[in-house]
Design a protein around this motif. Structure first.
Motif, short mmCIF file in Angstrom:
data_model
loop_
_atom_site.label_atom_id
_atom_site.label_comp_id
_atom_site.label_asym_id
_atom_site.label_seq_id
_atom_site.Cartn_x
_atom_site.Cartn_y
_atom_site.Cartn_z
N THR A 63 -2.37 0.24 -5.07
CA THR A 63 -2.88 1.60 -5.26
C THR A 63 -1.86 2.54 -5.87
O THR A 63 -2.15 3.71 -6.07
CB THR A 63 -3.33 2.17 -3.91
N GLY A 111 -8.26 -4.42 -4.60
CA GLY A 111 -8.74 -4.34 -3.22
C GLY A 111 -9.85 -5.34 -2.95
O GLY A 111 -9.91 -5.95 -1.87
N LYS A 112 -10.75 -5.53 -3.92
CA LYS A 112 -11.83 -6.49 -3.75
C LYS A 112 -11.32 -7.93 -3.84
O LYS A 112 -11.72 -8.79 -3.06
CB LYS A 112 -12.90 -6.26 -4.82
N ALA A 139 -6.74 -0.34 -8.61
CA ALA A 139 -6.75 -0.32 -7.15
C ALA A 139 -8.06 -0.87 -6.61
O ALA A 139 -8.09 -1.61 -5.61
CB ALA A 139 -6.51 1.10 -6.64
N ASP A 140 -9.17 -0.53 -7.25
CA ASP A 140 -10.47 -0.98 -6.80
C ASP A 140 -10.61 -2.50 -6.94
O ASP A 140 -11.02 -3.20 -6.00
CB ASP A 140 -11.56 -0.28 -7.60
N PRO A 167 0.82 -1.20 0.00
CA PRO A 167 0.00 0.00 0.00
C PRO A 167 0.85 1.25 0.00
O PRO A 167 1.97 1.27 0.50
CB PRO A 167 -0.83 -0.14 1.28
N GLN A 197 -3.07 -7.89 -1.54
CA GLN A 197 -3.32 -6.55 -1.02
C GLN A 197 -3.79 -5.67 -2.16
O GLN A 197 -3.51 -5.94 -3.33
CB GLN A 197 -2.04 -5.94 -0.42
N ALA A 198 -4.47 -4.58 -1.83
CA ALA A 198 -4.86 -3.60 -2.84
C ALA A 198 -3.61 -2.93 -3.39
O ALA A 198 -2.70 -2.56 -2.63
CB ALA A 198 -5.80 -2.56 -2.23
#
Length: 589
Positions: free
Chosen positions: A343, A312-313, A308-309, A155, A340-341
């Motif tokens: 980003t 994240g899911k 990133a979205d 992150p 992990q997301a």
């Protein structure tokens, strides 16, 4: 000061054997290289060897004419070359023609229908969430593998610049461990994955409840996709080609992907990121961590948010629902998993890549999606028999042209014609050997226009000999003997030959640059033979004439030498006359 200069000229003129030895060594070396390489004949183009030529015209999507530009056209050529090469086709040609056309030439021995389907389909690249995955076919491991593949990312830190996230995947487990040399096709393990194993999940033929498609997707298409997934067998080429047909980017779909020689089938959710949102992808070698080759990706601003979205899911799901599939033209080229997301707007895929594998995946990510579609304008199929007839006709035309040139030289120049014929043979030998070597070296193919260029070159080469011979004959007409005439004629003939050949080469270069396709073959051959004409005249024709000028047959102006002063109407040689002595006066005597 003048005497040393004449001495140096005389020394240079007395050793024409050096030039002849040099060109002989060049011919022997090139011929030896031809036999060593195993390519003893020039590579033939489609119009001579047979094959299929496909003309595709770019059509902008949604009327976006600006999408048809040189960058996108060159990218399309690169993708089509990879597709054709993927069919196992060698010696294919893919090149642009004009501003919006692409010509694909495929030699004989290839499934033309399959090739047309491959090159004519617009490449589309999507990142889709994996809902279910399992091996198919006889080569699949007997127990159901977890098919887990995960991606991890770090992150972003508010106090630091956004670090590069990493996406990686591990190879699916199987009953038999893969060999140490087996690669994982972009499914690797990163530091984040090593920190803790990913949760195991279902990979059975029926998607689990957690693997159900998102509610916003059309339920009808979801059912179709699940039914197709249940029946899909990716071990057959036909099934792989038809896997994703009929599904749109927003639909749940199915796809196939190969891992360690085993084909897997995937149930894939709606596209989360479009391939056009990958700004850059490149293959790099990680020397610090020793991870080897990996692929780094940079996303656009919109792509960064979407990536990133979705990561994240996915990171919250069990295996294999924590994977995303990188889907190019319906094939899952990689399926990394996420822990992990991610980003930071960039990611990397690693995992026992070979250099070629990493570069191939980077090319797919960089050039997989285009804002262009292509319409098939024409398809021309040339049989090998027709190509052979055309080649035979071209060779016959060349032989006739060469015979007429030789006949003219013999009738008009007599003995001098031997020098011209020998020079033509040397030029022909160099042309043949170089064309044979250029086939595997740069992909040069001898097509029918190229044969025409070689025929035209016969006249250009003969013209250079004629210029030199006429200069020598002019000097003899002025009353000079042969050996001085050969040397005095050379500077003027050399300038004329160079200017003439420069103009021919310039025309060939311009024609090669402004044209495409088969016309370039004509221009290339014309330019090549023009350069060889200069080499042959300087290193063979002139030295050979210098040597023969020392032979009595030529030096004495034999009637059949072509240098007979009487036949040429030579003026008597100028002789210095002595002034008569003044009469002597007898008285003075």
């Amino acid at each position: 000061m003048a005497a040393p200069k004449r001495g140096r000229n005389a020394s240079a003129q007395s050793k024409p054997g050096r030039s002849l030895a040099l060109i002989l060594i060049a011919i022997v070396a090139l011929t030896g290289g031809m036999f060593v390489s195993g390519h003893t004949t020039p590579r033939l183009g489609i119009d001579l060897a047979g094959g299929t030529s496909i003309t595709l015209r770019a059509v902008p999507e949604d009327g976006n004419e600006a999408a048809i530009n040189k960058t996108n056209m060159d990218t399309a050529v690169s993708i089509m070359e990879r597709r054709v090469n993927g069919l196992g086709v060698s010696e294919s040609e893919v090149q642009t023609q004009g501003n919006r056309n692409i010509i694909v030439n495929i030699p004989k021995g290839t499934n033309s229908e399959q090739a047309r389907d491959q090159v004519g389909t617009t490449a589309k690249l999507y990142f889709r969430p994996v809902l279910a995955a399992e091996p198919t076919g006889a080569a699949a491991p007997s127990p159901s593998p977890s098919a887990s593949s995960s991606a991890s990312g770090k992150p972003a830190d508010d106090d630091k610049a956004s670090p590069s996230a990493s996406a990686s995947a591990s190879a699916p487990e199987s009953a038999t461990a893969p060999s140490a040399s087996a690669t994982t096709q972009g499914r690797a393990v990163t530091d984040a994955l090593k920190a803790g194993p990913s949760p195991s999940g279902s990979a059975s033929g029926s998607p689990s409840a957690d693997a159900s498609p998102s509610a916003d997707a059309g339920t009808g298409k979801d059912a179709d996709a699940q039914a197709k997934y249940a029946k899909l067998d990716c071990s057959t080429e036909k099934a792989r080609n038809e896997a994703g047909e009929g599904f749109k980017p927003e639909d749940t779909t199915v796809g196939c992907g190969e891992i360690n020689g085993v084909w897997y089938k995937y149930l894939l959710g709606p596209a989360a990121v479009d391939g056009t949102e990958v700004k850059k992808a490149q293959a790099v070698y990680d020397t610090q961590s020793g991870a080897g080759w990996k692929v780094q990706m940079d996303f656009t601003d919109s792509g960064r948010k979407k990536f990133a979205d979705i990561t994240g899911k996915l990171a919250q799901n069990p295996d294999p629902q924590n994977q995303f599939g990188i889907v190019l033209d319906g094939e899952v080229v990689s399926s990394p998993f996420v822990s992990q997301a991610i980003t930071g707007g960039n990611a990397e895929i690693s995992g026992n890549f070979q250099q070629q594998e990493a570069q191939g995946l980077a090319n797919m990510l960089s050039y997989g999606a285009l804002p262009l579609t292509f319409k098939e304008d024409s398809v021309t199929t040339v049989t090998a028999a027709l190509g052979g007839e055309q080649l035979q006709a071209g060779l016959i035309a060349g032989a006739i042209g060469l015979a007429l040139v030789v006949l003219y030289l013999v009738v008009y120049y007599r003995g001098l014609s031997l020098i011209a014929i020998a020079s033509l043979l040397v030029s022909a030998a160099l042309t043949y050997v170089i064309m044979a070597l250029l086939g595997p070296a740069i992909g040069f193919a001898l097509n029918l226009p190229a044969v025409c260029g070689a025929i035209v070159a016969i006249g250009i080469t003969a013209d250079s000999f004629i210029v030199y011979f006429e200069r020598v004959r002019d000097e003899i007409r002025e009353g000079r003997s042969l050996r001085p005439a050969v040397e005095r004629a050379w500077p003027r003939a050399r300038r004329t030959i160079l200017v003439s050949d420069f103009v021919s080469f310039l025309a060939a270069a311009v024609l090669f640059i402004v044209t495409v396709g088969k016309v370039q073959g004509f221009a290339f051959t014309l330019g090549l033979t023009t350069v060889l004409d200069v080499v042959v005249v300087f290193l063979f024709t002139k030295p050979l004439l210098t040597l023969l000028a020392r032979r009595k047959f030529f030096a004495n102006g034999h009637p059949w030498s072509g240098l007979d002063p009487k036949r040429l109407g030579a003026r008597p040689p100028l002789r210095r006359t002595r002034r008569p002595a003044a009469p002597v006066d007898p008285k003075e005597a």
